[in-house]
Design an enzyme around this catalytic site. Structure first.
Site, PDB file in Angstrom:
ATOM      1  N   HIS A  11      -4.121   4.876   3.857  1.00  0.00           N
ATOM      2  CA  HIS A  11      -5.261   5.792   4.000  1.00  0.00           C
ATOM      3  C   HIS A  11      -5.347   6.690   2.776  1.00  0.00           C
ATOM      4  CE1 HIS A  11      -6.749   9.901   5.413  1.00  0.00           C
ATOM      5  NE2 HIS A  11      -7.815   9.128   5.443  1.00  0.00           N
ATOM      6  N   SER A  12      -6.534   6.773   2.171  1.00  0.00           N
ATOM      7  CA  SER A  12      -6.793   7.698   1.073  1.00  0.00           C
ATOM      8  C   SER A  12      -5.790   7.482  -0.064  1.00  0.00           C
ATOM      9  CB  SER A  12      -6.743   9.130   1.618  1.00  0.00           C
ATOM     10  OG  SER A  12      -7.255  10.056   0.703  1.00  0.00           O
ATOM     11  N   PHE A  13      -4.994   8.499  -0.403  1.00  0.00           N
ATOM     12  CA  PHE A  13      -4.001   8.361  -1.469  1.00  0.00           C
ATOM     13  C   PHE A  13      -3.041   7.202  -1.184  1.00  0.00           C
ATOM     14  CE2 PHE A  13       0.325   9.529  -2.925  1.00  0.00           C
ATOM     15  CZ  PHE A  13       0.117   9.422  -4.298  1.00  0.00           C
TER      16      PHE A  13
END
Length: 309
Positions: A101-103
């Site tokens: 998720h994301s980073f």
């Protein structure tokens, strides 16, 4: 699949903490959380996924229950990619799938390009495999300067006692700084992201970790294209309609860079699934049922084609 076990994997600076669901004999899926989050990011999603996989959600170094890096060392993007390799080695995995998720997606994406033969499937939750430098060139040297200066400032501040606040104030601070996280999900992240002391809570995360753009490895469009061509994994990208489009929130209205990256993934890779879902950047936590069926279909398919829309 609500039951999980805690793992503590030795590394030179201490340990990497993780939580695991399922049988170790099943195919592994390593789950990578976003910046300043922790392994609890996947607590609401994993129980909805197929039970014939072994899910391990790790805390990146300096996050959650994992050890902080040794004194004097800043946190660089590639360090986190190295942690993924260390976890795979510790668990004796020669091949795995990644869900980030994301980073965590950018870490998983970089790992998948550096070690393409190790990754079966790559699931990106409101993320892309790399961060592009398209509109950040003039800031890159400043980011590196700020990372070094911040590390020095934190070392000086570390001589003072940790700041203690009440559970209620800690939650309100989190919700104020991250409006995409609902109250229930905020409490879930704080369960693993804080430690209770006599007078309240203290944050577990390393204070050297601050702004993501200071630690990211920004790459050119040319390198993005070259790296994407190295991917051997089947890729699924789930994009939240009201999610993030830039590293910095003030640039989220400019979607050109994100759309370029998505377009390149689609044109270069033969098998890439791209699905848009309602919700914000934390759709996998706030409305896990919206993404669970998409991820389940992708994991259980032999070539990832059932996730394409």
């Amino acid at each position: 699949m609500g039951l999980f076990s805690e793992l503590k994997l030795a590394v030179p600076w201490g340990h990497i903490a993780a939580k695991a669901w399922g049988s170790q004999r099943s195919s592994p899926v390593l789950c990578l959380h976003g910046w300043l989050d922790n392994a609890n990011s996947f607590d609401r999603l994993i129980p909805l996924l197929p039970k014939d996989f072994y899910y391990v959600a790790m805390d990146f170094g300096g996050h959650g229950l994992s050890s902080h890096y040794s004194p004097g060392l800043p946190y660089y993007h590639l360090n986190f990619v190295s942690e993924v390799r260390r976890v795979a080695a510790a668990l004796k995995w020669n091949r795995l799938s990644l869900m980030g998720h994301s980073f965590g997606g950018t870490v998983g994406g970089m790992f998948s390009c550096i070690f393409p033969e190790m990754v079966d499937k790559l699931i990106l939750l409101d993320s892309i495999p790399f961060i592009l430098d398209c509109d950040e060139l003039e800031n890159l040297l400043t980011y590196k300067q700020k990372l070094i200066e911040h590390t020095l400032q934190v070392e000086e501040a570390a001589k003072k006692p940790s700041h203690v606040v009440s559970p209620e104030e800690m939650l309100q601070r989190l919700l104020k700084n991250n409006s995409d996280v609902g109250k229930e999900c905020g409490e879930l992240l704080l369960q693993r992201g804080t430690t209770r002391v006599a007078t309240g809570l203290v944050l577990n995360r390393d204070r050297r970790i601050a702004w993501p753009e200071h630690s990211f490895d920004f790459i050119s469009r040319e390198l993005f294209e070259h790296a994407t061509k190295q991917l051997q994994a089947h890729v699924l990208l789930i994009k939240a309609i009201h999610g993030f489009y830039s590293v910095r929130r003030e640039k989220d209205t400019d979607k050109e860079t994100m759309l370029f990256a998505i377009g390149k993934l689609k044109s270069i890779l033969k098998e890439v699934g791209f699905v848009e879902v309602p919700g914000n950047h934390y759709a996998h936590m706030n409305q896990p049922q919206q993404v669970a069926s998409i991820i389940s279909s992708f994991l259980q398919s032999r070539d990832g084609t059932r996730a394409q829309q």
